[in-house]
Design an enzyme around this catalytic site. Structure first.
Site, PDB file in Angstrom:
ATOM      1  N   SER A 189      28.224 -32.973 -17.263  1.00  0.00           N
ATOM      2  CA  SER A 189      27.600 -33.960 -18.137  1.00  0.00           C
ATOM      3  C   SER A 189      26.596 -34.821 -17.357  1.00  0.00           C
ATOM      4  O   SER A 189      25.610 -34.302 -16.840  1.00  0.00           O
ATOM      5  CB  SER A 189      28.692 -34.788 -18.810  1.00  0.00           C
ATOM      6  OG  SER A 189      28.175 -35.536 -19.890  1.00  0.00           O
ATOM      7  N   ASP A 284      28.412 -29.563 -29.208  1.00  0.00           N
ATOM      8  CA  ASP A 284      28.105 -30.594 -28.224  1.00  0.00           C
ATOM      9  C   ASP A 284      26.682 -31.073 -28.476  1.00  0.00           C
ATOM     10  O   ASP A 284      25.765 -30.249 -28.632  1.00  0.00           O
ATOM     11  CB  ASP A 284      28.237 -30.009 -26.814  1.00  0.00           C
ATOM     12  CG  ASP A 284      27.966 -31.004 -25.687  1.00  0.00           C
ATOM     13  OD1 ASP A 284      27.746 -32.199 -25.976  1.00  0.00           O
ATOM     14  OD2 ASP A 284      27.976 -30.571 -24.520  1.00  0.00           O
ATOM     15  N   HIS A 314      32.154 -30.738 -26.038  1.00  0.00           N
ATOM     16  CA  HIS A 314      31.782 -31.318 -24.756  1.00  0.00           C
ATOM     17  C   HIS A 314      33.037 -31.588 -23.913  1.00  0.00           C
ATOM     18  O   HIS A 314      34.083 -31.982 -24.435  1.00  0.00           O
ATOM     19  CB  HIS A 314      31.025 -32.629 -24.993  1.00  0.00           C
ATOM     20  CG  HIS A 314      30.429 -33.223 -23.768  1.00  0.00           C
ATOM     21  ND1 HIS A 314      29.310 -32.698 -23.155  1.00  0.00           N
ATOM     22  CD2 HIS A 314      30.792 -34.300 -23.024  1.00  0.00           C
ATOM     23  CE1 HIS A 314      29.010 -33.423 -22.100  1.00  0.00           C
ATOM     24  NE2 HIS A 314      29.891 -34.400 -21.988  1.00  0.00           N
TER      25      HIS A 314
END
Length: 349
Positions: A189, A284, A314
């Site tokens: 991320s 996501d 995610h």
């Protein structure tokens, strides 16, 4: 035992696009999205029933407290050694956690790892299970980094920390018992964002030489303008609203979001970068920008594997307590990294 003879894997085969296909979550698949994996469907239902507040409705301290209480990592592997240490750098003193594999070459490669958390929360503890698994499966020394967090330390503090710790790792690889010629970088991320940016910086500086980059559902475009911000805007833990809030915390008000050091997708040239493994999740908000970055790497001639896992959300690779797909994804990433660093790829995946 092969995947074809394992009933528990047969049902999960549609969740991954084979790397040799180099697919990007194309529009036809976006229009007919795969059903949510049943484990993640149950998890999201439980989250909705819990009635947790949205990140963007909380203070920074409240976000940190709430996320610190959530652990979905699952069981942790035993490694040969784990050491918590402080590394003194020109701009900051950073906590790091160093993992050593149970077995492997006499001088293993090194992976410098950056956790996620929107540049606002998180620590080395958040990716402990992932780092242990990568350490043993890829047979690398993992250096997991606690970089400075926003909003106390806005951009470019985290980028500076990531850059300096990479230089430290390269300089001290021999002293740590590793091979400085087998250096990889990675993150999830926001950590994937830092890894991608620092890989570009290393290429431009011509040092240190990186062999591989592992980007788990990376944030590559903080203009927040991709279609998945509409299709996956809400209901899948990481929301479009949360990403806007993270951007507000991370960036100074005068900082353009299309600066490549913020959004590596805007880098004018991606040639000459180390081999890349980009992992995206279908449900996501970051899916499309991760896919776009993988495609730009491929077009630039960078050896690139893009795995788009369907039916997942995610952070799925960090949710071993929710679904076994997490461990499968980590093991596959470890196998590819092992090959990129000069060792034989595992044939058991």
């Amino acid at each position: 035992m092969s995947a074809a003879t394992r009933p528990d894997l047969i049902s999960r085969q549609p969740h991954i696009v084979l790397p040799e296909q180099r697919l990007l979550c194309p529009l036809d698949l976006q229009k007919a999205m795969m059903p949510l994996d049943t484990n993640f469907e149950k998890f999201l239902a439980e989250m909705a029933a819990a009635g947790l507040p949205s990140i963007e409705d909380l203070t920074v301290d409240q976000v940190r407290e709430m996320t610190a209480q959530m652990s979905l990592q699952g069981p942790a592997d035993e490694v040969a050694a784990v050491e918590d240490r402080f590394v003194v750098l020109p701009e900051a003193t950073l906590p790091v956690r160093i993992y050593r594999p149970v077995e492997g070459p006499e001088r293993p490669g090194l992976l410098v790892w950056f956790h996620g958390g929107g540049w606002v929360f998180g620590s080395v503890a958040m990716n402990d299970t992932l780092c242990r698994r990568m350490c043993n499966s890829a047979q690398v020394i993992v250096i997991s980094v606690d970089y400075r967090l926003a909003p106390e330390h806005k951009f470019p503090a985290a980028v500076q920390d990531a850059w300096e710790i990479l230089g430290w790792a390269a300089l001290h690889a021999d002293a740590e018992g590793g091979d400085p010629e087998k250096l990889a970088i990675g993150g999830s991320s926001s950590g994937g964002n830092l890894a991608a940016v620092v890989a570009l910086m290393a290429r431009d500086a011509r040092t240190p030489t990186l062999r591989h980059q592992l980007l788990l559902y990376p944030a590559t475009d903080l203009t927040l303008s991709h279609a998945s911000y509409e299709s996956n805007s809400d209901g899948f833990v990481l929301t479009a609203g949360a990403m806007r809030w993270f951007r507000q915390q991370y960036l100074p008000t005068t900082q353009p979001a299309d600066d490549w050091r913020v959004s590596p997708l805007f880098a004018p040239d991606l040639t000459g970068l180390p081999s890349a493994h980009v992992i995206t999740a279908e449900y996501d908000v970051l899916c499309d920008e991760g896919s776009a970055y993988a495609e730009r790497l491929r077009v630039a001639g960078v050896p690139t594997v893009h795995d788009c896992y369907h039916g997942v959300i995610h952070n799925f690779a960090e949710m071993g307590a929710v679904s076994p797909i997490a461990t499968e994804a980590i093991d596959r990433a470890a196998s590819i990294m092992k090959g990129a660093l000069g060792g034989p790829e595992s044939r058991s995946q």
